[in-house]
Scaffold this active site. Sequence first.
Site, PDB file in Angstrom:
ATOM      1  N   TRP A  19       0.812  -1.220   0.000  1.00  0.00           N
ATOM      2  CA  TRP A  19       0.000   0.000   0.000  1.00  0.00           C
ATOM      3  C   TRP A  19       0.845   1.269   0.000  1.00  0.00           C
ATOM      4  O   TRP A  19       1.832   1.363   0.728  1.00  0.00           O
ATOM      5  CB  TRP A  19      -0.879   0.008   1.245  1.00  0.00           C
ATOM      6  CG  TRP A  19      -1.505   1.335   1.517  1.00  0.00           C
ATOM      7  CD1 TRP A  19      -1.021   2.338   2.313  1.00  0.00           C
ATOM      8  CD2 TRP A  19      -2.736   1.822   0.979  1.00  0.00           C
ATOM      9  NE1 TRP A  19      -1.873   3.419   2.300  1.00  0.00           N
ATOM     10  CE2 TRP A  19      -2.942   3.122   1.491  1.00  0.00           C
ATOM     11  CE3 TRP A  19      -3.692   1.274   0.109  1.00  0.00           C
ATOM     12  CZ2 TRP A  19      -4.054   3.888   1.168  1.00  0.00           C
ATOM     13  CZ3 TRP A  19      -4.813   2.047  -0.194  1.00  0.00           C
ATOM     14  CH2 TRP A  19      -4.972   3.334   0.333  1.00  0.00           C
ATOM     15  N   MET A  20       0.418   2.255  -0.814  1.00  0.00           N
ATOM     16  CA  MET A  20       1.036   3.586  -0.815  1.00  0.00           C
ATOM     17  C   MET A  20      -0.070   4.630  -0.785  1.00  0.00           C
ATOM     18  O   MET A  20      -1.090   4.462  -1.438  1.00  0.00           O
ATOM     19  CB  MET A  20       1.876   3.753  -2.084  1.00  0.00           C
ATOM     20  CG  MET A  20       2.421   5.158  -2.301  1.00  0.00           C
ATOM     21  SD  MET A  20       3.511   5.269  -3.756  1.00  0.00           S
ATOM     22  CE  MET A  20       2.301   5.195  -5.085  1.00  0.00           C
ATOM     23  N   ASP A  22      -0.055   9.248   0.138  1.00  0.00           N
ATOM     24  CA  ASP A  22       0.530  10.550  -0.236  1.00  0.00           C
ATOM     25  C   ASP A  22       2.017  10.521  -0.598  1.00  0.00           C
ATOM     26  O   ASP A  22       2.808   9.888   0.093  1.00  0.00           O
ATOM     27  CB  ASP A  22       0.438  11.551   0.927  1.00  0.00           C
ATOM     28  CG  ASP A  22      -0.866  11.545   1.653  1.00  0.00           C
ATOM     29  OD1 ASP A  22      -1.797  10.880   1.212  1.00  0.00           O
ATOM     30  OD2 ASP A  22      -0.940  12.206   2.699  1.00  0.00           O
ATOM     31  N   PHE A  78       3.491   9.850   9.686  1.00  0.00           N
ATOM     32  CA  PHE A  78       2.515  10.405   8.732  1.00  0.00           C
ATOM     33  C   PHE A  78       3.208  11.356   7.751  1.00  0.00           C
ATOM     34  O   PHE A  78       4.426  11.511   7.758  1.00  0.00           O
ATOM     35  CB  PHE A  78       1.389  11.103   9.502  1.00  0.00           C
ATOM     36  CG  PHE A  78       0.237  10.184   9.857  1.00  0.00           C
ATOM     37  CD1 PHE A  78       0.408   8.819   9.958  1.00  0.00           C
ATOM     38  CD2 PHE A  78      -1.032  10.698  10.106  1.00  0.00           C
ATOM     39  CE1 PHE A  78      -0.651   7.975  10.287  1.00  0.00           C
ATOM     40  CE2 PHE A  78      -2.100   9.874  10.432  1.00  0.00           C
ATOM     41  CZ  PHE A  78      -1.914   8.516  10.521  1.00  0.00           C
ATOM     42  N   SER A  79       2.398  12.036   6.942  1.00  0.00           N
ATOM     43  CA  SER A  79       2.931  12.844   5.846  1.00  0.00           C
ATOM     44  C   SER A  79       3.747  14.041   6.322  1.00  0.00           C
ATOM     45  O   SER A  79       3.575  14.530   7.435  1.00  0.00           O
ATOM     46  CB  SER A  79       1.782  13.334   4.953  1.00  0.00           C
ATOM     47  OG  SER A  79       1.318  12.239   4.199  1.00  0.00           O
ATOM     48  N   GLU A 199      -5.956  18.809   4.745  1.00  0.00           N
ATOM     49  CA  GLU A 199      -4.737  18.013   4.859  1.00  0.00           C
ATOM     50  C   GLU A 199      -3.680  18.517   3.869  1.00  0.00           C
ATOM     51  O   GLU A 199      -3.998  19.219   2.909  1.00  0.00           O
ATOM     52  CB  GLU A 199      -5.034  16.532   4.580  1.00  0.00           C
ATOM     53  CG  GLU A 199      -6.067  15.935   5.533  1.00  0.00           C
ATOM     54  CD  GLU A 199      -6.322  14.444   5.329  1.00  0.00           C
ATOM     55  OE1 GLU A 199      -6.347  13.723   6.331  1.00  0.00           O
ATOM     56  OE2 GLU A 199      -6.521  14.001   4.186  1.00  0.00           O
TER      57      GLU A 199
HETATM   58  C1  FRU Z   1      -3.780  12.338   3.537  1.00  0.00           C
HETATM   59  C2  FRU Z   1      -3.483  11.782   4.915  1.00  0.00           C
HETATM   60  C3  FRU Z   1      -2.627  12.749   5.685  1.00  0.00           C
HETATM   61  C4  FRU Z   1      -1.926  11.870   6.673  1.00  0.00           C
HETATM   62  C5  FRU Z   1      -1.693  10.610   5.867  1.00  0.00           C
HETATM   63  C6  FRU Z   1      -1.759   9.347   6.680  1.00  0.00           C
HETATM   64  O1  FRU Z   1      -4.088  11.373   2.589  1.00  0.00           O
HETATM   65  O2  FRU Z   1      -4.698  11.513   5.581  1.00  0.00           O
HETATM   66  O3  FRU Z   1      -3.353  13.810   6.296  1.00  0.00           O
HETATM   67  O4  FRU Z   1      -0.727  12.426   7.153  1.00  0.00           O
HETATM   68  O5  FRU Z   1      -2.707  10.590   4.880  1.00  0.00           O
HETATM   69  O6  FRU Z   1      -1.393   8.231   5.917  1.00  0.00           O
END
Ligand code: FRU
Length: 496
Positions: A19-20, A22, A78-79, A199
Amino acid sequence: APYQETFRPQFHFTPKENWMNDPNGLVYHNGEYHMFYQYNPYGDKWGHMSWGHAISKDLVHWEEQKVAIPEDEEYMIFSGSAVVDHHNTSGFGTKDNPPMVAIYTGHKQEPEKGQDQQLAYSLDNGRTWTKYAGNPVLDEGMENFRDPKVIWHEESEQWIMVVALSTDYKIAFYSSPNLKDWTFLSHFESPGSELGIWECPDLFALPIDGDEDKRKWVLEVDLGAGEEGSVAGGSGGLYFVGEFDGKQFIPDEDAMPESESGPHQWVDYGKDFYAAVSWSDVPEEDGRRIWVGWMNNWQYAQELPTSPWRSSQSIPRTLELASHDGGLKMVQEPVDELQTLRGEQKSLSNLTVTNDTRSLADWNIQGKALEMKVTFTPGNAEVVGLNLRTGNDEKTVLRYDVSEETLALDRTQSGQVDFHADFPGVHVAPLPLDNGQVELHVFIDWSSVEVFAHDGVVAISDKIFPQPDSEGVEVFVEGGSATFDRIEAWPLKSIW
Ligand code: FRU
């Protein structure tokens, strides 16, 4: 064989397996474009979020690396973004070997709740990463506080962080001299733009109409899960044009043409372009602002019918501002490097079609990895369009409606669509004629279509899942006669 599976994109980045989501930490350093991404090393659905990693020398061919920043017992990763700390303000490297620094959100592992901002750094061109012992560097005790994008602000000689207070529909700005100590500067909010949680923001200055000396700032925000969501439903991006003075972002109402949707403009009218972020540290002599987005939508993201990977990134696109409708619009165009994938060009000129559908097989135009440039004059026709990836009972339809002045991508009959109720649909963009013509630049891959109209003022990006042998391309005209002034097509080579 790897990268030959059904639906495997041939010129879009995908991880070999799993899975991928952002794109993260896009940064250029020492001749290499780095792309990190939200990655689950253990499965093909969201979970165990870590930063996966790929490297390219040309923005076209990617080599997947080992996981750069793995989750740990306390946090998922996270991102976020990455920079080259050229002046070694963080002290993680030396002046001679400036560190690459990743700034990301630490998401507390269950059953804890909370998100804060953390650092990791690399002294070996991104091959290995060390989490900073002083993490977190910014903790406001909040549950939804994520996706830091950090830029070096030349004018005030400091780092600026743009970060989302997702469920408050706000962007916060912070500054720092060293990436470790952060000072709150301001909030940005926009009544009328709370269509989904906020986001993955980005902030950059773009040249206007190609003039490097005339620039304005763009604040881009992505809309996640929400009642209404983005223009085509669910996940998508919006942006504001304005000024950033080192402290706050001030939207410029004169620069933003009236829009039906609210005070913002839409980034892309399709359903599969989310969480786009731009590269840091692209060399000044290059000067481009380049980004990629995640080609998926949280409504159905985990159900896409692919294996052993799930999700792809878009093709890299350059960004500029262009005068339109009395204001400024952000235009996106595919990077020129993609032209290196072109095979033999096929073309035709001045084809007039009256109430008919014509296969382009007569000109040897077909394929499932194909670039096309199409210019047509609608004349007295009501509808003019293209059927892509046509085959047994299926097609992906690009339709220009002359009286409505809209361009639509219809994927209701594009192949597999019934894996989720929110997948099939028609995605519509406003597109006035340009000197009586419509001009399209289209990229077709094994499981996607990206359309750029009128030099990128409109983009429509959508995943599709046709049968592998659906390779046809047709043009069609309804309600009159239209002329296809020029059609050019190139088969595109695989990057794998
Ligand atoms: C956006 C998001 C970000 C978060 C990441 C988690 O797609 O929801 O806000 O950091 O994905 O995987």
